[in-house]
Design an enzyme around this catalytic site. Sequence first.
Site, short mmCIF file in Angstrom:
data_model
loop_
_atom_site.label_atom_id
_atom_site.label_comp_id
_atom_site.label_asym_id
_atom_site.label_seq_id
_atom_site.Cartn_x
_atom_site.Cartn_y
_atom_site.Cartn_z
N ASP A 285 0.90 -1.28 -0.04
CA ASP A 285 0.21 0.07 0.29
C ASP A 285 0.69 1.18 0.06
O ASP A 285 0.51 1.69 0.13
CB ASP A 285 -0.97 -0.23 1.09
CG ASP A 285 -0.31 -0.04 2.81
OD1 ASP A 285 0.69 -0.31 2.28
OD2 ASP A 285 -0.55 -0.10 3.34
N HIS B 245 22.81 3.46 -19.07
CA HIS B 245 21.75 4.50 -18.96
C HIS B 245 21.73 3.60 -16.46
O HIS B 245 20.81 2.72 -16.49
CB HIS B 245 20.71 3.76 -18.57
CG HIS B 245 19.96 4.20 -19.53
ND1 HIS B 245 18.95 4.82 -20.48
CD2 HIS B 245 20.24 5.40 -20.34
CE1 HIS B 245 18.42 4.94 -21.18
NE2 HIS B 245 19.36 6.47 -21.57
N ASP C 23 25.60 11.84 -14.44
CA ASP C 23 24.37 11.59 -15.38
C ASP C 23 23.59 12.57 -14.07
O ASP C 23 22.40 11.62 -14.08
CB ASP C 23 24.35 11.07 -16.33
CG ASP C 23 23.16 11.66 -17.73
OD1 ASP C 23 22.07 12.50 -17.04
OD2 ASP C 23 23.06 11.27 -18.41
N ASP D 255 19.86 18.46 -17.13
CA ASP D 255 19.82 17.42 -17.78
C ASP D 255 21.15 17.74 -17.29
O ASP D 255 21.91 18.02 -18.64
CB ASP D 255 19.10 16.50 -18.58
CG ASP D 255 19.38 15.39 -18.98
OD1 ASP D 255 20.47 14.52 -18.50
OD2 ASP D 255 19.55 14.61 -19.85
N HIS E 140 25.08 6.52 -28.56
CA HIS E 140 23.33 7.54 -28.94
C HIS E 140 23.52 8.81 -29.34
O HIS E 140 24.14 9.17 -29.76
CB HIS E 140 23.42 7.79 -27.05
CG HIS E 140 24.34 8.16 -26.43
ND1 HIS E 140 24.71 10.05 -26.74
CD2 HIS E 140 25.15 8.40 -25.56
CE1 HIS E 140 25.71 10.24 -25.78
NE2 HIS E 140 26.90 9.46 -25.54
N HIS F 157 18.60 16.36 -27.02
CA HIS F 157 16.79 15.83 -27.33
C HIS F 157 16.68 17.01 -26.61
O HIS F 157 16.94 18.40 -26.25
CB HIS F 157 16.47 15.07 -26.35
CG HIS F 157 17.28 14.61 -24.52
ND1 HIS F 157 16.89 15.43 -24.04
CD2 HIS F 157 18.71 14.17 -24.35
CE1 HIS F 157 17.66 15.42 -22.83
NE2 HIS F 157 18.35 14.01 -22.81
N HIS G 40 13.06 13.69 -21.57
CA HIS G 40 13.03 13.99 -22.73
C HIS G 40 11.92 14.19 -23.44
O HIS G 40 10.34 13.23 -23.32
CB HIS G 40 13.71 12.70 -23.14
CG HIS G 40 14.81 11.77 -22.62
ND1 HIS G 40 14.90 10.40 -22.77
CD2 HIS G 40 15.96 12.20 -22.86
CE1 HIS G 40 15.95 9.54 -22.31
NE2 HIS G 40 16.82 11.57 -22.13
N GLU H 2 24.90 16.83 -25.37
CA GLU H 2 26.06 15.35 -24.81
C GLU H 2 26.54 14.01 -25.29
O GLU H 2 26.26 12.73 -25.35
CB GLU H 2 24.72 14.97 -23.91
CG GLU H 2 23.56 14.18 -24.68
CD GLU H 2 22.71 13.53 -23.90
OE1 GLU H 2 22.67 12.65 -22.74
OE2 GLU H 2 21.51 13.93 -23.51
N TYR I 215 32.70 5.61 -24.85
CA TYR I 215 32.65 4.84 -24.41
C TYR I 215 33.67 3.31 -24.92
O TYR I 215 33.35 2.93 -25.16
CB TYR I 215 31.32 4.30 -24.18
CG TYR I 215 30.30 5.14 -23.42
CD1 TYR I 215 29.96 5.88 -22.15
CD2 TYR I 215 29.81 5.99 -25.16
CE1 TYR I 215 29.41 7.20 -22.45
CE2 TYR I 215 28.56 7.22 -24.62
CZ TYR I 215 29.14 7.65 -22.78
OH TYR I 215 27.99 8.93 -23.33
N ARG J 80 31.48 11.42 -20.61
CA ARG J 80 30.37 11.99 -21.62
C ARG J 80 30.27 13.42 -20.34
O ARG J 80 30.48 13.66 -19.67
CB ARG J 80 28.72 11.91 -21.47
CG ARG J 80 27.53 12.35 -21.84
CD ARG J 80 26.85 11.56 -21.53
NE ARG J 80 25.93 10.62 -21.03
CZ ARG J 80 25.87 9.79 -20.45
NH1 ARG J 80 26.55 9.07 -20.86
NH2 ARG J 80 25.08 9.60 -19.12
N GLU K 102 27.46 16.51 -20.56
CA GLU K 102 26.25 17.16 -21.26
C GLU K 102 25.95 18.40 -20.42
O GLU K 102 25.97 18.79 -19.26
CB GLU K 102 24.78 15.81 -20.59
CG GLU K 102 23.62 16.74 -21.18
CD GLU K 102 22.51 15.53 -20.45
OE1 GLU K 102 22.97 14.69 -19.46
OE2 GLU K 102 21.43 15.02 -20.72
N1 GLY Z 1 20.06 11.49 -18.53
C1 GLY Z 1 19.18 11.54 -19.60
C2 GLY Z 1 19.64 11.59 -20.72
O1 GLY Z 1 21.04 12.26 -20.59
O2 GLY Z 1 19.63 11.82 -22.14
MN MN Z 2 20.53 14.07 -21.77
MN MN Z 3 21.37 13.43 -18.67
#
Ligand code: GLY
Ligand code: MN
Ligand code: MN
Length: 435
Positions: free
Chosen positions: A41, A231, A248, A259, A341, A345, A352, A377, A381, A401, A403
């Site tokens: 619950d 991820h 991240d 982000d 990737h 975005h 996103h 970003e 890797y 990365r 970003e």
């Molecule tokens: N944190 C998710 C991305 O960078 O798209």
């Molecule tokens: Mn992002």
């Molecule tokens: Mn990110």
Amino acid sequence: MSGLPFDLSEYRSRQQGFLSSMPQNSLVIIPNNPKSVRSNDTHYRYRANSYMLYLCGWGEPESIFTAQFSGGKWTTSLFVRPRDTNSEIWEGRRVGPEGAVEGWPVDESFPIGDVEEHLSKALESGLRPSIITGLNPAVDNIVSECEMSEIQDPRKVLDTMRTIKSESEIELMQQAADIASLAHVKAMEGTFPSVGEWQIQAIIEGHFIDSKSQWSYPSIVGGGDNATILHYSSNSETVEDGDLVLVDAGCEVHGYASDITRTWPVSGKFTEAQKEIYNLVLEAELAGIDACRAGSPWRSMHEASSAVLAKGLVQLGILDCTVSEALGKNLDGPFRNYFMHGTGHLLGLDVHDVGGGRKGDKKPGPVLRPGMVVTVEPGLYFASWRDDVEIPERYAGIGIRIEDDVLITEDGPVVLSSRCPKSVDEIEAIVGKSG
Ligand code: GLY
Ligand code: MN
Ligand code: MN
């Protein structure tokens, strides 16, 4: 007091812009998100649906926004949980229909229990449903049982509107970027060899909570090889001397997200090999940001970052081919072995954000326009465990990365996350400072 982040007039003008694009025989139905069970619950912290937040700022569960045209004008309504002392004692205060109509930008408000009858009547009168399905099964049923209903999706109009942020939306996004930038700085300061990934997560999210904010997506804190898992979110291992940690993490303010990704050495000093890859990713990121120009095609930033990465991978001897072979005909060459990737975005009420531009979308992303906020970003890797592609020994276990959140303006890109340091010198001067 509603505590809404915007003047009622801003919501009203969004509603007007939206409804003026809808056929006048529409019945717009936007249910709020359902509550999600975590265990037994106990529920996950409630997050309202972003379309609901965009159109009227309503944050309580079990609610529905509707709009219908009659008597020569559109009428907007909120169906909400009624006041109920017993429920409020257990779960918290409710605004109720009377409070909703007083403090929120709608013309009418009713108890949620009235919604089925209201919708059935409206559909029987010949209105066409324009509904976000999948959020409220009972409402979906009413709509699908109405024989003549050809279902429209209001997101077609709303998504395009949401891509352009107003001044006041940008202010909230700047706040979210500032909070997340300082969180990253604090995490860098609190990093030391053998630190737990969860300890860095605690610094980051502690700062979010301290700033009356919360994460906008689960924080990624990956040390060494974990940084190469895009991820990764278990954040459960320690990061050893000599390794990098990739963080991240972003937060949201009144639903608007930041982000940000930074990568730093836990020792406070990059190795030569780490620096080579770091500076290449940084150069690609700066090229991507510079490509964020009003009027440019969506692909511009991806093309700019990819060109830098492909060239660098050839120059470092990681790819044994020409730069144009590394890039490939459609930016699908072997540089993608190490950069899998998208370059960015849209960012807004969803991390996103809606409006296109995601890797794998059928349609190309939107042309960049002033008021859009995007992320840039790029990353590289080199997972040491991969055996499907060549991973040079020198770079094995490196995942980097960088970003940032970038506002498109007539005068060029504005980096909302510019308070988050990213040069090698800046980072080396900060890491471990509070240890
Ligand atoms: N944190 C998710 C991305 O960078 O798209
Ligand atoms: Mn992002
Ligand atoms: Mn990110």
